[in-house]
Each structure stands twice: as structure tokens, then as C-alpha cells.
Design a protein around this motif. Structure first.
Motif, PDB file in Angstrom:
ATOM      1  N   SER A   5      10.966  21.252  30.100  1.00  0.00           N
ATOM      2  CA  SER A   5      11.061  22.238  31.181  1.00  0.00           C
ATOM      3  C   SER A   5      10.253  23.481  30.850  1.00  0.00           C
ATOM      4  O   SER A   5      10.110  23.854  29.685  1.00  0.00           O
ATOM      5  CB  SER A   5      12.528  22.628  31.402  1.00  0.00           C
ATOM      6  OG  SER A   5      13.315  21.486  31.695  1.00  0.00           O
ATOM      7  N   HIS A 124      10.419  19.468  34.673  1.00  0.00           N
ATOM      8  CA  HIS A 124      11.073  20.482  35.498  1.00  0.00           C
ATOM      9  C   HIS A 124      10.429  21.840  35.244  1.00  0.00           C
ATOM     10  O   HIS A 124       9.889  22.086  34.164  1.00  0.00           O
ATOM     11  CB  HIS A 124      12.566  20.587  35.164  1.00  0.00           C
ATOM     12  CG  HIS A 124      13.244  19.282  34.887  1.00  0.00           C
ATOM     13  ND1 HIS A 124      13.140  18.196  35.736  1.00  0.00           N
ATOM     14  CD2 HIS A 124      14.029  18.872  33.845  1.00  0.00           C
ATOM     15  CE1 HIS A 124      13.851  17.189  35.240  1.00  0.00           C
ATOM     16  NE2 HIS A 124      14.383  17.573  34.092  1.00  0.00           N
ATOM     17  N   HIS A 284      19.351  17.860  39.514  1.00  0.00           N
ATOM     18  CA  HIS A 284      18.748  17.256  38.322  1.00  0.00           C
ATOM     19  C   HIS A 284      18.921  15.737  38.350  1.00  0.00           C
ATOM     20  O   HIS A 284      17.971  14.972  38.134  1.00  0.00           O
ATOM     21  CB  HIS A 284      19.428  17.856  37.089  1.00  0.00           C
ATOM     22  CG  HIS A 284      18.738  17.551  35.810  1.00  0.00           C
ATOM     23  ND1 HIS A 284      19.284  17.870  34.583  1.00  0.00           N
ATOM     24  CD2 HIS A 284      17.554  16.946  35.521  1.00  0.00           C
ATOM     25  CE1 HIS A 284      18.467  17.494  33.618  1.00  0.00           C
ATOM     26  NE2 HIS A 284      17.413  16.930  34.161  1.00  0.00           N
ATOM     27  N   TRP A 295      11.144  18.170  39.459  1.00  0.00           N
ATOM     28  CA  TRP A 295      12.056  19.161  40.050  1.00  0.00           C
ATOM     29  C   TRP A 295      11.533  20.564  39.746  1.00  0.00           C
ATOM     30  O   TRP A 295      11.329  20.915  38.594  1.00  0.00           O
ATOM     31  CB  TRP A 295      13.460  18.950  39.481  1.00  0.00           C
ATOM     32  CG  TRP A 295      14.480  20.007  39.825  1.00  0.00           C
ATOM     33  CD1 TRP A 295      14.556  20.767  40.955  1.00  0.00           C
ATOM     34  CD2 TRP A 295      15.600  20.395  39.016  1.00  0.00           C
ATOM     35  NE1 TRP A 295      15.637  21.601  40.909  1.00  0.00           N
ATOM     36  CE2 TRP A 295      16.297  21.386  39.728  1.00  0.00           C
ATOM     37  CE3 TRP A 295      16.071  19.989  37.762  1.00  0.00           C
ATOM     38  CZ2 TRP A 295      17.448  21.998  39.215  1.00  0.00           C
ATOM     39  CZ3 TRP A 295      17.218  20.586  37.259  1.00  0.00           C
ATOM     40  CH2 TRP A 295      17.901  21.572  37.981  1.00  0.00           C
ATOM     41  N   TRP A 317      18.735  26.836  34.154  1.00  0.00           N
ATOM     42  CA  TRP A 317      17.901  26.533  32.985  1.00  0.00           C
ATOM     43  C   TRP A 317      18.661  25.672  31.983  1.00  0.00           C
ATOM     44  O   TRP A 317      18.103  24.729  31.404  1.00  0.00           O
ATOM     45  CB  TRP A 317      17.439  27.831  32.328  1.00  0.00           C
ATOM     46  CG  TRP A 317      16.603  27.611  31.109  1.00  0.00           C
ATOM     47  CD1 TRP A 317      16.952  27.854  29.810  1.00  0.00           C
ATOM     48  CD2 TRP A 317      15.272  27.077  31.065  1.00  0.00           C
ATOM     49  NE1 TRP A 317      15.928  27.520  28.957  1.00  0.00           N
ATOM     50  CE2 TRP A 317      14.886  27.035  29.705  1.00  0.00           C
ATOM     51  CE3 TRP A 317      14.370  26.637  32.035  1.00  0.00           C
ATOM     52  CZ2 TRP A 317      13.633  26.567  29.295  1.00  0.00           C
ATOM     53  CZ3 TRP A 317      13.135  26.166  31.637  1.00  0.00           C
ATOM     54  CH2 TRP A 317      12.771  26.128  30.283  1.00  0.00           C
ATOM     55  N   MET A 320      18.641  22.173  33.209  1.00  0.00           N
ATOM     56  CA  MET A 320      17.305  21.583  33.045  1.00  0.00           C
ATOM     57  C   MET A 320      17.054  21.121  31.613  1.00  0.00           C
ATOM     58  O   MET A 320      16.379  20.121  31.387  1.00  0.00           O
ATOM     59  CB  MET A 320      16.223  22.611  33.421  1.00  0.00           C
ATOM     60  CG  MET A 320      15.949  22.744  34.889  1.00  0.00           C
ATOM     61  SD  MET A 320      14.493  23.814  35.146  1.00  0.00           S
ATOM     62  CE  MET A 320      14.264  23.601  36.927  1.00  0.00           C
TER      63      MET A 320
END
Length: 391
Positions: A5, A124, A284, A295, A317, A320
Motif C-alpha cells: 500500500s 492499494h 478491502h 483499491w 490505512w 490496507m
């Protein structure tokens, strides 16, 4: 694809600033980052700076004359009626120096997030500075100058030929994004928001389903005022699961306004931190089920910047990055102590809200039933189509 991410941020995003008395305050991003760092959930290696969107990119959605007006306003060269015709210089969107550059940086942050995900650099990406969903083609509205999500969706279509599912859980209807793609069957918009009877922008009824080839690709679920966690989550889980299965997107873009919370000063919903844990969790899961993990999440509303937004946005966060399970119990004491003297309200000491933050709602059963009826009407077209096709 790396299941990793990116966190899009730089101090440049804080220049989107309507003044100290305005409810829209980007300092909430800094509070969120600080909470994540105190929680051991964010390190500098994950932070990617935004870039400034080009004028050509802005004009994927916005009229060139409007972009020019924003530029002139930021230089002090657009005032009075000329400014108000573009929605600028109003109480909601006051003019501030270099507003074009600050707004283009927000759009560029969302485009950077899109590029990182679509090129496989990350699965992500989170851009909390984005989510300005009320901006229109030729007019600012509702604290939003340029509409970063609309530009990003058009960019996704032009550059990557992607089918995009846009999911908006801000308490205010995602009107600007909806109208940008109202006739487009390759963009599906889902907005779950407080009913517009008493709340800006007053749109987002279940009958707003799209037009022309885009009919049936716009979904709105206006919730009754005073809706609590259980009803909110039932609506969200059902609607997002069914709409994603129906549309089968290439990427999911979520707008994560944090203003459905009971503490928010501008809205009338009675959500708690329970919904902000579940919102990114389901997004998610569905991104991995349908989109190979693609995403992008952006911010949005959220006007209790001390008690609500940092916790709610930090959870995105942490979801993710697989750290959501550690966001339980006490908040880092160092974070609370650092900001308590500046907050002006008692800061929470836990990731969760207590069970007694508000008095019981006497109309709970009635509100829940009404929301379920709204959900049934909103999803009727795809449910009816599914039944017809199975026969």
C-alpha cells in the motif's frame, strides 16, 4: 502484483485552506499521520508525495473557463458576481491565495494513487487529502473546488480503460461524482448518505438511477436522520456486496468521509467507530475478490477533527496494511497527551467509542425499518434482474 500500500501525502496538501474559522480543516490529515506513527503503523518509506494535476487532466472533467476562473481567483483577480457565478467567494468556498495550485495538488494526489495501483506498484493507495466529491464541471460547491474523484475516474477510463466502482460513505450525497458519470454504463456510483431532507446538498434520492446508457448504474441509499451503527452497517454490507457483484469492476474507488459519526457537528447520523472499522474491511475484501486487490481510498468530509477523523482514517490505512487487529483498546498515550491541550475537547483514550456516548434513540425500530425499505427500493433493479435471469 505486490499486495502493498502507498500513503499519498506531503505538506503541500495543507495549503488547501479556507481559513481558521472554516469547518474544512486539512490539519486532520496531520493528526491521522501522527496517530499512525505513534501506533507503529506508518513509516516514511510508505509515504509517496502527490504531484500537481495538469490543466489537461483537470479538464477531463472541469470546463476550461472554470479552471481559468479558479486561477484568477487565487491571484485576487476574480471578485464579486464573477466569482459567485463559479461558486467561488461564498461562505462554503471562500477564495484563498493560490487556490488553483492547492486544489490541483489534491487532484494530482488522487491521480498518483491511481497510477500506483493500476501499474502494479501497489495493490492499494490511500490519499486522505482527496474526496472532494461536490465539485462540478464549472462550479465549486460544498468546500470542493476541483473534484479529484471525478477527474481520477475519467483518467482511469482514458488511460487504463477501466470499469470503476465509486463508493461514497460520506454523510453528504456524492453529487458531483454521480452527475459526472450519470449517463456512463462503465462507471457505477454507490452513495450511502443522510437523507437530503435536512442536509446539503439535498440530492441523492433512490430515484436518481442514471440516464440513457447509464441508467441503472447509479445507486443512492439516503438514510434517515439518527441512524445508528446496526442499521448503517446492515445497509452498507448488503448494498456494497450486491452492487459489486452486479457491476464487477476493475477497480474500487472509495470516498471515506468521516462525518456520519454522532460527534460530527454538521450532520445528524448516530454512527460510532464501529462503522469506520467495517467500511474499509469490506471494501478491502471485495477489491481482492473482484479487482485483483485494486483499491484506491480518498478522504472527504469529517468535521470533528480531534475525536473522530484521526481514528476513522487511521483505520483505513491499518486495514490496507493488515494491521487493523492491533487498533483495539487504548490509543497511544503519547498521541493523546501531545494533542490534548490543543484539542479544546476531551480526546478519546480508546480506538473504540464507549457504549454511552449518546442517549438511546426512541425511534430506533422505526428508523431501521424505514432504512431497510429504502435499501429494498434502491436495489430492486438489480435484484429483479437477477431473479428474471435465473428463471
Amino acid at each position: 502484483m505486490n499486495d502493498s500500500s502507498a500513503f499519498i501525502f506531503s505538506e503541500e496538501l495543507l495549503k488547501y485552506n479556507f481559513g481558521s474559522q472554516h469547518p474544512f480543516n486539512q490539519f486532520r490529515i496531520k493528526l491521522t499521520i501522527d496517530l499512525l506513527k505513534h501506533s507503529g503503523a506508518l513509516d516514511d518509506s510508505s509515504i509517496v508525495p502527490p504531484r500537481m494535476a495538469t490543466e489537461e487532466e483537470l479538464c477531463l472533467i472541469h470546463d476550461p473557463s472554470y479552471v481559468h476562473a479558479v486561477k484568477m481567483a487565487g491571484k485576487g483577480l476574480l471578485t464579486g458576481d464573477s466569482a459567485e457565478n463559479f461558486g467561488l467567494g461564498t461562505e462554503d468556498t471562500p477564495i484563498f491565495p493560490n487556490m488553483h495550485e492547492a486544489s490541483a495538488m489534491i487532484v494530482g494526489g488522487t491521480l498518483e494513487a491511481v497510477d500506483m495501483v493500476m501499474t502494479g506498484k501497489t495493490s492499494h493507495a490511500l490519499h486522505l487529502g482527496g474526496g472532494l466529491h461536490h465539485g462540478f464541471r464549472g462550479k465549486a460547491s460544498g468546500f470542493c473546488i476541483y473534484n479529484d474523484s471525478s477527474v481520477a475516474i475519467k483518467y482511469l477510463q482514458e488511460k487504463y480503460k477501466a470499469r470503476v466502482l465509486y463508493v461514497d460513505t460520506d454523510a453528504h450525497h456524492g453529487d458531483g461524482v454521480q452527475w459526472s458519470f450519470y449517463d456512463d454504463p462503465d462507471v457505477c456510483t454507490l452513495s450511502i448518505h443522510e437523507t437530503g431532507r435536512y442536509l446539503f446538498p439535498g440530492t441523492g434520492s433512490i430515484n436518481e438511477r442514471g440516464q440513457g446508457k447509464g441508467y441503472g448504474f447509479s445507486f443512492n441509499i439516503p438514510l434517515d436522520a439518527f441512524t445508528e451503527d446496526e442499521s448503517w452497517l446492515q445497509i452498507y454490507r448488503t448494498a456494497l456486496t450486491e452492487v459489486t457483484e452486479f457491476f464487477k469492476p476493475d477497480i474500487i474507488l472509495t470516498q471515506n468521509g468521516a462525518d456520519s459519526h454522532y460527534y460530527d457537528p454538521l450532520t445528524h447520523l448516530y454512527g460510532t467507530m464501529n462503522i469506520y472499522r467495517e467500511i474499509p474491511k469490506l471494501a478491502h475484501e471485495l477489491a481482492h475478490r473482484y479487482c485483483n486487490g485494486r483499491w484506491v481510498a480518498v478522504g472527504g468530509g469529517g468535521y470533528d477533527i480531534w475525536r473522530v477523523v484521526p481514528r476513522a482514517w487511521a483505520l483505513i490505512w491499518m486495514e490496507m496494511t493488515g494491521k487493523a487487529s492491533s487498533a483495539t483498546g487504548n490509543l497511544p498515550a503519547a498521541w493523546t497527551e501531545k494533542w490534548q491541550t490543543k484539542a479544546g475537547v476531551p480526546l478519546p483514550d480508546s480506538w473504540e467509542d464507549g457504549p454511552d456516548i449518546y442517549n438511546p434513540i426512541p425511534r430506533k425500530a422505526e428508523i431501521t425499518e424505514k432504512n431497510l425499505l429504502t435499501l429494498e427500493k434502491a436495489l430492486y433493479p438489480i435484484r429483479n434482474t437477477s431473479k428474471t435471469e435465473s428463471v
